[in-house]
Design a protein around this motif. Structure first.
Motif, PDB file in Angstrom:
ATOM      1  N   GLU A 162       0.833  -1.206   0.000  1.00  0.00           N
ATOM      2  CA  GLU A 162       0.000   0.000   0.000  1.00  0.00           C
ATOM      3  C   GLU A 162       0.868   1.256   0.000  1.00  0.00           C
ATOM      4  OE1 GLU A 162      -2.288  -0.670   3.487  1.00  0.00           O
ATOM      5  OE2 GLU A 162      -3.792  -1.926   2.482  1.00  0.00           O
ATOM      6  N   ARG A 163       1.952   1.242   0.772  1.00  0.00           N
ATOM      7  CA  ARG A 163       2.870   2.378   0.770  1.00  0.00           C
ATOM      8  C   ARG A 163       3.479   2.573  -0.619  1.00  0.00           C
ATOM      9  NH1 ARG A 163       6.324   1.351   6.373  1.00  0.00           N
ATOM     10  NH2 ARG A 163       4.621   1.798   7.828  1.00  0.00           N
ATOM     11  N   GLY A 164       3.791   1.461  -1.256  1.00  0.00           N
ATOM     12  CA  GLY A 164       4.368   1.542  -2.596  1.00  0.00           C
ATOM     13  C   GLY A 164       3.423   2.190  -3.595  1.00  0.00           C
ATOM     14  N   LEU A 165       2.137   1.860  -3.480  1.00  0.00           N
ATOM     15  CA  LEU A 165       1.152   2.467  -4.381  1.00  0.00           C
ATOM     16  C   LEU A 165       1.022   3.964  -4.125  1.00  0.00           C
ATOM     17  CD1 LEU A 165      -1.598  -0.322  -4.274  1.00  0.00           C
ATOM     18  CD2 LEU A 165      -0.041   0.196  -6.162  1.00  0.00           C
ATOM     19  N   LEU A 166       1.044   4.362  -2.841  1.00  0.00           N
ATOM     20  CA  LEU A 166       1.021   5.788  -2.507  1.00  0.00           C
ATOM     21  C   LEU A 166       2.251   6.487  -3.082  1.00  0.00           C
ATOM     22  CD1 LEU A 166      -0.064   5.627   1.252  1.00  0.00           C
ATOM     23  CD2 LEU A 166      -1.433   6.537  -0.629  1.00  0.00           C
ATOM     24  N   GLU A 167       3.377   5.811  -2.993  1.00  0.00           N
ATOM     25  CA  GLU A 167       4.625   6.390  -3.463  1.00  0.00           C
ATOM     26  C   GLU A 167       4.617   6.598  -4.977  1.00  0.00           C
ATOM     27  OE1 GLU A 167       8.878   5.762  -1.720  1.00  0.00           O
ATOM     28  OE2 GLU A 167       8.139   3.945  -2.652  1.00  0.00           O
ATOM     29  N   ILE A 168       4.152   5.595  -5.698  1.00  0.00           N
ATOM     30  CA  ILE A 168       4.082   5.715  -7.161  1.00  0.00           C
ATOM     31  C   ILE A 168       3.174   6.875  -7.544  1.00  0.00           C
ATOM     32  CG2 ILE A 168       3.193   4.575  -9.238  1.00  0.00           C
ATOM     33  CD1 ILE A 168       4.220   1.916  -7.998  1.00  0.00           C
ATOM     34  N   GLU A 169       2.041   6.991  -6.843  1.00  0.00           N
ATOM     35  CA  GLU A 169       1.111   8.086  -7.120  1.00  0.00           C
ATOM     36  C   GLU A 169       1.763   9.443  -6.825  1.00  0.00           C
ATOM     37  OE1 GLU A 169      -2.569   9.443  -8.544  1.00  0.00           O
ATOM     38  OE2 GLU A 169      -1.682   7.443  -8.531  1.00  0.00           O
ATOM     39  N   THR A 170       2.513   9.513  -5.731  1.00  0.00           N
ATOM     40  CA  THR A 170       3.216  10.753  -5.393  1.00  0.00           C
ATOM     41  C   THR A 170       4.211  11.132  -6.479  1.00  0.00           C
ATOM     42  OG1 THR A 170       3.005  10.325  -3.017  1.00  0.00           O
ATOM     43  CG2 THR A 170       4.720  11.871  -3.692  1.00  0.00           C
ATOM     44  N   LEU A 171       5.020  10.175  -6.911  1.00  0.00           N
ATOM     45  CA  LEU A 171       6.052  10.443  -7.912  1.00  0.00           C
ATOM     46  C   LEU A 171       5.448  10.867  -9.251  1.00  0.00           C
ATOM     47  CD1 LEU A 171       8.494   7.485  -7.141  1.00  0.00           C
ATOM     48  CD2 LEU A 171       8.883   9.921  -6.671  1.00  0.00           C
ATOM     49  N   LYS A 172       4.262  10.392  -9.527  1.00  0.00           N
ATOM     50  CA  LYS A 172       3.609  10.745 -10.793  1.00  0.00           C
ATOM     51  C   LYS A 172       2.982  12.144 -10.753  1.00  0.00           C
ATOM     52  CE  LYS A 172       2.538   6.112 -12.533  1.00  0.00           C
ATOM     53  NZ  LYS A 172       1.457   5.127 -12.860  1.00  0.00           N
ATOM     54  N   ASN A 173       2.880  12.706  -9.541  1.00  0.00           N
ATOM     55  CA  ASN A 173       2.191  13.987  -9.400  1.00  0.00           C
ATOM     56  C   ASN A 173       3.102  15.124  -8.957  1.00  0.00           C
ATOM     57  OD1 ASN A 173      -0.968  13.815  -9.754  1.00  0.00           O
ATOM     58  ND2 ASN A 173      -0.313  11.879  -8.825  1.00  0.00           N
ATOM     59  N   ILE A 174       4.397  14.938  -9.063  1.00  0.00           N
ATOM     60  CA  ILE A 174       5.347  16.012  -8.773  1.00  0.00           C
ATOM     61  C   ILE A 174       6.323  16.143  -9.939  1.00  0.00           C
ATOM     62  CG2 ILE A 174       5.179  15.819  -6.260  1.00  0.00           C
ATOM     63  CD1 ILE A 174       7.715  14.161  -6.282  1.00  0.00           C
ATOM     64  N   ASP A 175       7.073  17.224  -9.941  1.00  0.00           N
ATOM     65  CA  ASP A 175       8.009  17.490 -11.033  1.00  0.00           C
ATOM     66  C   ASP A 175       9.473  17.333 -10.634  1.00  0.00           C
ATOM     67  OD1 ASP A 175       5.928  18.204 -12.837  1.00  0.00           O
ATOM     68  OD2 ASP A 175       5.810  20.179 -11.883  1.00  0.00           O
ATOM     69  N   HIS A 176       9.753  17.335  -9.323  1.00  0.00           N
ATOM     70  CA  HIS A 176      11.150  17.328  -8.862  1.00  0.00           C
ATOM     71  C   HIS A 176      11.352  16.311  -7.745  1.00  0.00           C
ATOM     72  CE1 HIS A 176      12.220  21.144 -10.949  1.00  0.00           C
ATOM     73  NE2 HIS A 176      10.937  21.442 -10.721  1.00  0.00           N
ATOM     74  N   VAL A 177      12.497  15.626  -7.780  1.00  0.00           N
ATOM     75  CA  VAL A 177      12.892  14.759  -6.668  1.00  0.00           C
ATOM     76  C   VAL A 177      14.353  15.028  -6.314  1.00  0.00           C
ATOM     77  CG1 VAL A 177      11.270  12.867  -7.075  1.00  0.00           C
ATOM     78  CG2 VAL A 177      13.498  12.850  -8.215  1.00  0.00           C
ATOM     79  N   ILE A 178      14.682  14.765  -5.050  1.00  0.00           N
ATOM     80  CA  ILE A 178      16.061  14.842  -4.581  1.00  0.00           C
ATOM     81  C   ILE A 178      16.478  13.444  -4.151  1.00  0.00           C
ATOM     82  CG2 ILE A 178      17.650  15.822  -2.865  1.00  0.00           C
ATOM     83  CD1 ILE A 178      15.692  18.185  -2.600  1.00  0.00           C
ATOM     84  N   GLY A 179      17.570  12.956  -4.713  1.00  0.00           N
ATOM     85  CA  GLY A 179      18.069  11.632  -4.349  1.00  0.00           C
ATOM     86  C   GLY A 179      19.562  11.652  -4.146  1.00  0.00           C
ATOM     87  N   ARG A 180      20.140  10.470  -3.892  1.00  0.00           N
ATOM     88  CA  ARG A 180      21.569  10.429  -3.604  1.00  0.00           C
ATOM     89  C   ARG A 180      22.258   9.148  -4.052  1.00  0.00           C
ATOM     90  NH1 ARG A 180      18.017  10.365   0.186  1.00  0.00           N
ATOM     91  NH2 ARG A 180      17.878   8.655   1.681  1.00  0.00           N
ATOM     92  N   THR A 181      21.524   8.274  -4.741  1.00  0.00           N
ATOM     93  CA  THR A 181      22.160   7.062  -5.262  1.00  0.00           C
ATOM     94  C   THR A 181      21.692   6.803  -6.688  1.00  0.00           C
ATOM     95  OG1 THR A 181      20.389   5.563  -4.512  1.00  0.00           O
ATOM     96  CG2 THR A 181      22.182   6.022  -2.938  1.00  0.00           C
ATOM     97  N   GLU A 182      22.492   6.042  -7.395  1.00  0.00           N
ATOM     98  CA  GLU A 182      22.082   5.645  -8.745  1.00  0.00           C
ATOM     99  C   GLU A 182      20.808   4.821  -8.677  1.00  0.00           C
ATOM    100  OE1 GLU A 182      23.821   3.245 -12.663  1.00  0.00           O
ATOM    101  OE2 GLU A 182      24.906   3.195 -10.755  1.00  0.00           O
ATOM    102  N   TRP A 183      20.691   4.023  -7.613  1.00  0.00           N
ATOM    103  CA  TRP A 183      19.531   3.150  -7.451  1.00  0.00           C
ATOM    104  C   TRP A 183      18.239   3.951  -7.344  1.00  0.00           C
ATOM    105  CZ3 TRP A 183      16.120   2.524  -3.259  1.00  0.00           C
ATOM    106  CH2 TRP A 183      15.302   1.387  -3.310  1.00  0.00           C
TER     107      TRP A 183
END
Length: 423
Positions: free
Chosen positions: A170-191
């Motif tokens: 369920e968290r994964g589904l929320l996460e996918i929905e979040t990523l589809k509805n924003i324009d920018h992310v901050i990360g720190r690994t190739e993964w």
């Protein structure tokens, strides 16, 4: 600049205002990063939103350039209209230039996305990625083992491993929905970059390393002469995906050559003889108990409970080596903390861990399910103290650059300004 950020933990200044003690040892790095950011940007005001299930409407507290908001929440797994309305009120009250979501796997982020009627730019920091973690949630353990070791706690709290698998999904589904509805992310690994960009190829990916809690920068460094010989520190043994069961199998092999080997694991004591403690065990913890007995490791394993930052520093300083046996991670803070203190490190190859260790140069890597290889690496460290100390120094140098608090704060500030400039 006004930045409104979400947090799953309440910052120490807010806890002090509320007269509360720190409830969890996790998440302290978020506050540390915010302090560094404040230090490099004198015109920044930071709004911090945390959840509080016991309140009926949002609360507001001020502390210097921090404005804290507590939002009423029934939980983090389901989007609630009342929580969206509270998020909307907070946005109207704070009037941010930018919204920064810390983590993407909970409903809080989507609630602020839904409440953002003024199209304020939103950026999300990647922590773990639940939609990927789901694949590894059982730690490669056969489902039958969880059934065999079904616990009283599992029954009473209805918290068995299969429900945990469902929650992660369920968290994964929320996460996918979040990523589809924003324009920018901050990360720190190739993964994390590969997986987030796979979900939403139009995302703008910004790189920024993490800042650790301040005590890890100032602590005395590890030294071979001062450490407890043949001791292994593992910072999380509570969940199957953290891989403690594989580490136990490795320690059983190491014991053949080093009978006094001691594994020190953060987490509740699964070997406790007290019935009040035993009924609190999860099926996974009962499985660990079973393994310890089956492998005759009763005298070789110590459970440390949950440690505060000072206790963690002591374990890094006093142990012989650190092992991260996880089946999946993004950028594990405990590995970074061990490195900056100089404790020789062995980590499984999973998620983003290979971005933090150069195998054979400043630590060792192995496949998480290859406990024989892990045992070999542990024995190598035990028998090669001079080279281990040299690897320790190389790890410290790399970690100091990676976790430079001022550099990382300036990078984050640049990301904020870049988003506001280019949208």
């Amino acid at each position: 600049m006004k930045v409104l950020t979400t947090s799953l933990v309440e910052y120490p200044p807010l806890l002090k205002i509320l007269g509360l003690k720190e409830a969890t040892p996790f998440g302290g790095w978020v506050f540390a990063a915010s302090q560094a950011l404040m230090n490099v940007s004198t015109d920044l005001t930071l709004g911090v939103v945390s959840i509080a299930p016991s309140i009926s409407k949002f609360e507001k507290y001020e502390y210097g350039r921090y404005i804290f908001y507590r939002i009423p929440s029934k939980g983090l797994q389901r989007i609630e209209q009342k929580e969206i309305e509270a998020a909307h009120e907070i946005i109207n009250d704070f009037k941010p230039d930018l919204i920064h979501l810390n983590g993407t796997e909970y409903s809080l982020g989507l609630e602020f996305i839904s409440a953002n009627k003024k199209n304020i730019p939103i950026v999300a920091s990647i922590q773990g990625l639940a939609f990927v973690y789901e694949r590894y949630n059982q730690g490669y353990i056969n489902s039958w083992e969880f059934i065999k070791h079904y616990s009283f706690r599992d029954f009473v709290k209805i918290e068995n491993q299969f429900k945990r698998n469902k929650i992660m999904r369920e968290r994964g589904l929320l996460e996918i929905e979040t990523l589809k509805n924003i324009d920018h992310v901050i990360g720190r690994t190739e993964w994390d970059k590969v997986h987030t960009m796979t979900v939403n190829p139009s995302l703008v990916y910004h790189f920024c390393n993490e800042t650790l809690r301040s005590c890890f920068y100032t602590a005395s460094k590890w030294s071979y002469d001062a450490c407890k010989k043949y001791s292994i520190f593992c910072s999380n043994g509570s969940l199957p995906l953290k891989g403690a069961h594989f580490l136990l199998k490795a320690v059983a092999i190491v014991k053949q050559q080093y009978p006094s080997v001691e594994l020190r694991i953060v987490g509740p004591n699964v070997m406790s003889s007290k019935w009040k403690n035993r009924i609190k065990l999860t099926s996974y913890q009962k499985y660990l108990r079973f393994l310890i007995k089956a492998l005759a490791l009763e005298d070789n394993v110590v459970f440390l409970g949950f440690l505060n930052q000072d206790n963690m520093v002591s374990e890094y300083q006093n142990s012989h080596i650190y092992v991260l046996p996880s089946c999946i991670e993004n950028s594990p803070n405990s590995l970074c903390e061990a490195q900056i203190i100089g404790l020789p490190c062995i980590s499984s190859i999973c998620g983003g861990t290979q971005d933090f260790i150069d195998d054979g140069i400043n630590g060792f890597l192995y496949r998480c399910e290859e406990w024989e290889m892990l045992a070999n690496k542990i024995c190598w460290f035990f028998s090669n103290p001079i080279i281990a100390s040299e690897m320790s120094q190389k790890a410290i140098l790399k970690a100091k650059i990676r976790h430079d608090a001022i550099c990382n704060a300036k990078t984050l500030l640049h990301i904020y300004k870049d988003i506001l400039k280019h949208g």
